[in-house]
Design an enzyme around this catalytic site. Structure first.
Site, mmCIF file in Angstrom:
data_model
loop_
_atom_site.group_PDB
_atom_site.id
_atom_site.type_symbol
_atom_site.label_atom_id
_atom_site.label_comp_id
_atom_site.label_asym_id
_atom_site.label_seq_id
_atom_site.Cartn_x
_atom_site.Cartn_y
_atom_site.Cartn_z
ATOM 1 N N LYS A 132 -8.114 -0.419 10.904
ATOM 2 C CA LYS A 132 -7.441 -0.886 9.681
ATOM 3 C C LYS A 132 -6.186 -0.043 9.444
ATOM 4 O O LYS A 132 -5.140 -0.553 9.037
ATOM 5 C CB LYS A 132 -8.411 -0.798 8.492
ATOM 6 C CG LYS A 132 -7.915 -1.465 7.225
ATOM 7 C CD LYS A 132 -7.083 -0.566 6.327
ATOM 8 C CE LYS A 132 -6.708 -1.256 5.026
ATOM 9 N NZ LYS A 132 -5.800 -0.453 4.210
ATOM 10 N N GLU A 168 0.817 -1.228 0.000
ATOM 11 C CA GLU A 168 0.000 0.000 0.000
ATOM 12 C C GLU A 168 0.845 1.269 0.000
ATOM 13 O O GLU A 168 1.681 1.469 0.891
ATOM 14 C CB GLU A 168 -0.948 -0.010 1.212
ATOM 15 C CG GLU A 168 -1.855 1.211 1.226
ATOM 16 C CD GLU A 168 -3.020 1.116 2.193
ATOM 17 O OE1 GLU A 168 -3.473 -0.008 2.488
ATOM 18 O OE2 GLU A 168 -3.483 2.179 2.639
ATOM 19 N N ASP A 193 3.182 -14.172 11.993
ATOM 20 C CA ASP A 193 1.852 -14.581 11.521
ATOM 21 C C ASP A 193 0.905 -13.374 11.547
ATOM 22 O O ASP A 193 0.399 -12.988 12.609
ATOM 23 C CB ASP A 193 1.356 -15.718 12.428
ATOM 24 C CG ASP A 193 0.039 -16.308 11.988
ATOM 25 O OD1 ASP A 193 -0.714 -15.631 11.253
ATOM 26 O OD2 ASP A 193 -0.259 -17.444 12.391
ATOM 27 N N HIS A 235 -2.144 10.253 -1.246
ATOM 28 C CA HIS A 235 -2.192 8.984 -1.969
ATOM 29 C C HIS A 235 -2.019 9.175 -3.475
ATOM 30 O O HIS A 235 -1.592 8.269 -4.169
ATOM 31 C CB HIS A 235 -3.564 8.325 -1.761
ATOM 32 C CG HIS A 235 -3.616 7.465 -0.538
ATOM 33 N ND1 HIS A 235 -4.590 6.527 -0.326
ATOM 34 C CD2 HIS A 235 -2.815 7.389 0.537
ATOM 35 C CE1 HIS A 235 -4.385 5.928 0.820
ATOM 36 N NE2 HIS A 235 -3.333 6.439 1.364
HETATM 37 C C1 MEV Z 1 -6.233 3.352 4.479
HETATM 38 O O1 MEV Z 1 -5.496 2.191 4.194
HETATM 39 C C2 MEV Z 1 -6.303 3.592 5.978
HETATM 40 C C3 MEV Z 1 -7.223 4.727 6.414
HETATM 41 O O2 MEV Z 1 -8.524 4.528 5.892
HETATM 42 C C4 MEV Z 1 -7.250 4.714 7.925
HETATM 43 C C5 MEV Z 1 -8.246 5.670 8.529
HETATM 44 O O3 MEV Z 1 -9.255 6.023 7.889
HETATM 45 O O4 MEV Z 1 -8.034 6.034 9.711
HETATM 46 C C6 MEV Z 1 -6.740 6.053 5.899
#
Ligand code: MEV
Length: 424
Positions: free
Chosen positions: A261, A83, A277, A375
């Site tokens: 995430k 990513e 793992d 990004h």
């Molecule tokens: C993207 O991989 C992760 C985000 O969505 C985390 C977040 O929204 O806090 C940018």
């Protein structure tokens, strides 16, 4: 030689120049990190021993996060991820945390839980207590399975016996509590659970079904705390924006999943780079996020008297330095060498520090300019390459793609066709 994790201009170098810089900054011999650039001819044979039906390998980019200071020591942190922006965001937030001393961490002893499920019980309450009465005998039997671990100071230390009311019957579930030292520990605890299961069944007067570790490794927590400088973050409004983002995640499971995430973007990248793992750590993290009965944010944010942002986090971290891919994969070996860690606990603490930095970086971007700006450049590059641009065409295509605002494959293909036909 103490490592200096500050690497000004690192991102501007070519991959081979960065490799040289990392060799110099780490004080290690080039051969100790050589697997980063060429894992070696033997890799296919190693892969063939790691899993079944091997036909090839999937190379994932490995980057080095800079600027990390943890408990007063600098670390160069290897991160394996596909990513964009992840390594940059972690490095960036580590440089902000550094202004106030970096990350401060702590962790529990490396203790795992193995579960033994006993079914078909006439008297589950009494069975539970009969098992406790034989605690010493059960622990001794577990420890006979792994004298080496016991010699290292680890081994089965205790047990807990729970009653689990399931839909159709009541189970007794024995938790073997095992100090696994520098291992992730799955093999050690599963072996012990299988070995003591017949005795447990006999004592309980039932039949044993499952004998397997729990990934809810909540006796093996790692913790991190950092102070992020208000001005370096972008000022009071950005700090308040991050606090609003945190409050949103704390209150709403839909947001918490995305928030967490972002944390896992950092955590999984280091877990993978070190051959650990990833799924075990992810299962542990998400079970912890729901530990109080409702899924919520893994991290917490507050403000200090000077208006700086304080970030904290605590979660299970079942990672090891011995066994598994950490020992067999040459790149994982090089990653562990680069980190210079001497215990699984030290590795666990670095990983949670990266997770917190990653989370703060995402929230800062969301609270300030929005995530897409950061990004977009890398995304545009990926789209340009996917559209078929040659090396000498990529930069021009990226510039045109970004000018138009919409970075999409169909647009990239159209612009590329126009460029090649001389129409633009
Ligand atoms: C993207 O991989 C992760 C985000 O969505 C985390 C977040 O929204 O806090 C940018």
């Amino acid at each position: 030689m103490p490592v200096n994790s500050r690497l000004p201009g690192f991102y501007k170098l070519s991959p081979s120049e960065r490799f040289r810089k990392i060799v110099d900054a780490s004080g290690l011999a080039e051969s100790q990190l050589g697997a980063f650039t060429s894992p070696g001819d033997g890799m296919m044979a190693i892969a063939d021993r790691m899993i079944e039906n091997v036909v090839g390998m999937l190379p994932i980019p490995l980057g080095i996060a800079a600027n990390f200071t943890i408990n007063g020591r600098d670390y160069l942190v290897p991160m394996a991820t596909e990513e964009p922006s992840v390594v940059a965001a972690a490095s960036n937030m580590a440089s902000v945390a550094r202004l106030h001393g970096g990350f401060h961490t702590s962790s529990d002893q490396p203790v795992m839980i193995s579960q033994i499920q006993v079914v078909g019980l006439r008297d589950p309450q009494a069975a539970r207590l009969r098992i406790y009465e034989r605690r010493r005998e059960l622990l001794d039997l577990a420890n006979e399975q792994d004298p080496f671990l016991v010699k290292l100071g680890g081994g089965a230390k205790d047990l807990q016996v729970r009653i689990v009311e399931a839909a159709t019957s009541t189970y007794v579930v024995v938790h073997l509590i095992v100090d696994v030292r520098d291992a992730m520990g799955a093999n050690a605890v599963n072996t012990m659970a299988e070995a003591v299961a017949p005795l447990v069944a006999g004592i309980a007067g039932g039949r044993v079904r499952l004998r397997i570790l729990s990934n809810k490794a909540d006796l093996r927590l790692a913790r991190v705390r950092a102070v992020y400088d208000r001005e370096a973050l972008g000022g009071e409004d950005v700090v308040d924006g991050i606090l609003d983002a945190y409050a949103f995640a704390a209150a709403d499971p839909y947001r918490a999943a995305t928030h967490n995430k972002g944390i896992m973007n950092g955590i999984t990248a280091v877990v993978l780079a070190t051959g650990n793992d990833t799924r075990a750590v992810e299962a542990g993290a998400h079970s912890h996020a729901a530990a109080r009965g409702r899924y919520t944010s893994l991290s917490h944010y507050e403000k200090d008297a000077a208006g700086n942002l304080i970030g904290t986090m605590e979660l299970p971290m079942a990672v090891g330095l011995v066994g598994g891919a950490t020992k067999t994969h040459p790149v994982a070996q090089a990653a562990v060498k680069l980190l210079g860690v001497s215990s699984a606990q030290e590795l666990a603490e670095i990983i949670v520090a990266v997770g917190l930095a990653q989370n703060t970086g995402a929230l800062r971007a969301l609270a300030a300019e929005g995530i897409q700006k950061g990004h977009m450049s890398l995304h545009a590059r990926n789209v340009a390459i996917a559209a078929g641009a040659r090396d000498d065409e990529v930069d021009a295509l990226v510039t045109r793609l970004k000018q138009g605002g919409h970075v999409r494959l169909d647009r990239a293909q159209q612009i590329l066709a126009d460029m090649r036909s001389g129409r633009s």
